[in-house]
Enzyme design. Structure first.
Site, short mmCIF file in Angstrom:
data_model
loop_
_atom_site.label_atom_id
_atom_site.label_comp_id
_atom_site.label_asym_id
_atom_site.label_seq_id
_atom_site.Cartn_x
_atom_site.Cartn_y
_atom_site.Cartn_z
N CYS A 82 61.58 100.01 27.26
CA CYS A 82 61.45 100.65 28.84
C CYS A 82 60.78 99.28 29.78
CB CYS A 82 60.84 101.52 29.10
SG CYS A 82 60.84 102.17 31.14
N CYS A 174 58.09 110.08 27.38
CA CYS A 174 58.10 110.85 28.87
C CYS A 174 59.53 111.70 28.74
CB CYS A 174 58.49 109.92 29.90
SG CYS A 174 59.75 108.48 29.73
#
Length: 338
Positions: A82, A174
């Protein structure tokens, strides 16, 4: 701006240094409330707030490689993916294209003369997940929390009455808030036609004897001890995963471990220090320790890292990051171990 205490404090510290700031939130998941939480903080700080919808990019560049890696017997780190593709890729590009001079984040690390350094608070240091940064990106990046302790940052947010000060910190990935990787992977693959859920297979000990069965290699990672379901007089650990045969190899503590790793997709931050045979400190788990090692180059972006001592959980797919004291020298992804 995630809406958490660290990114909120980063904004405050930049404003205290005289910068005009705006909060930028990446909307990565449909269920996320990050944009709403970040907007509250920006309203308190009286600064503009922007949201970038990157759900599709997050799925393609982070979630899909994560799932694919597990089906191949790897253990990927999605936070690093990410950072590389989205936070310091698409988000940073957006910031430069929209006239911002710098991008500041709430990471605990430091930058000095385009060099990436560990944070002052070593308990919170995040330099390991930032190794993919390039010198050009480091020039555009600011890490205002790098010189602070976590307790100081939390107190700063409390003193200012920021809504983020009371938000609990998440320790999970997440997109897997409950931490059940196998369940997430199976649910994802049920709706993905190009990949299949890993099939059941054998659990084999060091002597080559089948000692159990498993429901798929995506339930396992190298070094894992719990959940093996194999009785013994001493604990067993996962020592290897063979995706081709759906075999999980286990062994005792003395039977596990590797001493070298082939590291690929290497991002070189200190060519002057990472010469052939250079002695370094190497870290192969985010919350792990550093260990002495030497570096031997295979190509411009691949190196074999040989540790002084056998490592118990060198894991394919994890990052291996090299240090000289506080300085990050570079790193890459573990492709093979021996």
């Amino acid at each position: 701006m995630s809406g958490g205490v660290d990114s909120s404090a980063a904004a405050v510290l930049m404003m205290q240094q005289g910068y005009d700031c705006a909060g930028i939130t990446m909307n990565l998941l449909q269920s996320s409330t990050a944009s709403e939480e970040a907007a509250k903080v920006c309203a308190q700080l009286q600064i503009p707030h922007h949201t970038l919808d990157l759900q599709l990019e997050f799925s393609l560049q982070v979630i899909e490689p994560f799932v694919s890696g597990y089906t191949l017997g790897y253990t990927p780190n999605p936070c690093i993916a990410c950072n590389r593709s989205l936070k310091f890729g698409l988000l940073l590009d957006w910031a430069t294209q929209n006239g911002f001079d710098y991008l500041a984040t709430g990471h605990y690390a430091r930058i000095s003369k385009r060099r990436l350094l560990k944070a002052a608070d070593l308990e919170k240091d995040q330099s390991y997940v930032l190794y993919t940064l390039t010198p050009k990106q480091l020039a555009f990046l600011r890490l205002p929390l790098g010189d602070y302790k976590k307790d100081e940052i939390k107190q700063l947010a409390l003193n200012l009455g920021l809504s983020s000060a009371q938000r609990p910190e998440s320790q999970d990935i997440c997109f897997i808030p409950k931490g059940d990787y196998a369940e997430f992977i199976e649910t994802y693959l049920q709706g993905e036609g190009s990949m299949q859920i890993p099939k059941p297979g054998n659990i084999v000990n060091a002597e080559g004897t089948v000692v159990g069965r498993h429901e798929g290699i995506h339930h396992f990672t190298i070094g894992q001890r719990r959940g093996l379901g194999v009785p013994g007089t001493e604990p067993y650990y996962v020592v290897d995963i063979n995706a081709a045969t759906a075999t999980v190899h286990i062994g005792t503590k003395d039977q596990q471990g590797s001493q070298s790793a082939l590291v690929v997709d290497f991002n070189l931050l200190a060519p002057d220090l990472l010469t052939e045979g250079a002695t370094v400190s190497a870290k192969h788990r985010y919350r792990g320790s550093e260990h002495p090692a030497r570096v031997f180059w295979q190509s411009n972006d691949a190196a074999t890292v040989v540790f002084d001592e056998v490592q118990s959980s060198l894991t394919k797919g994890q990052a291996l990051v090299l240090y000289n004291g506080d300085r990050v020298l570079g790193g890459g992804s573990i492709a093979e171990t021996s």
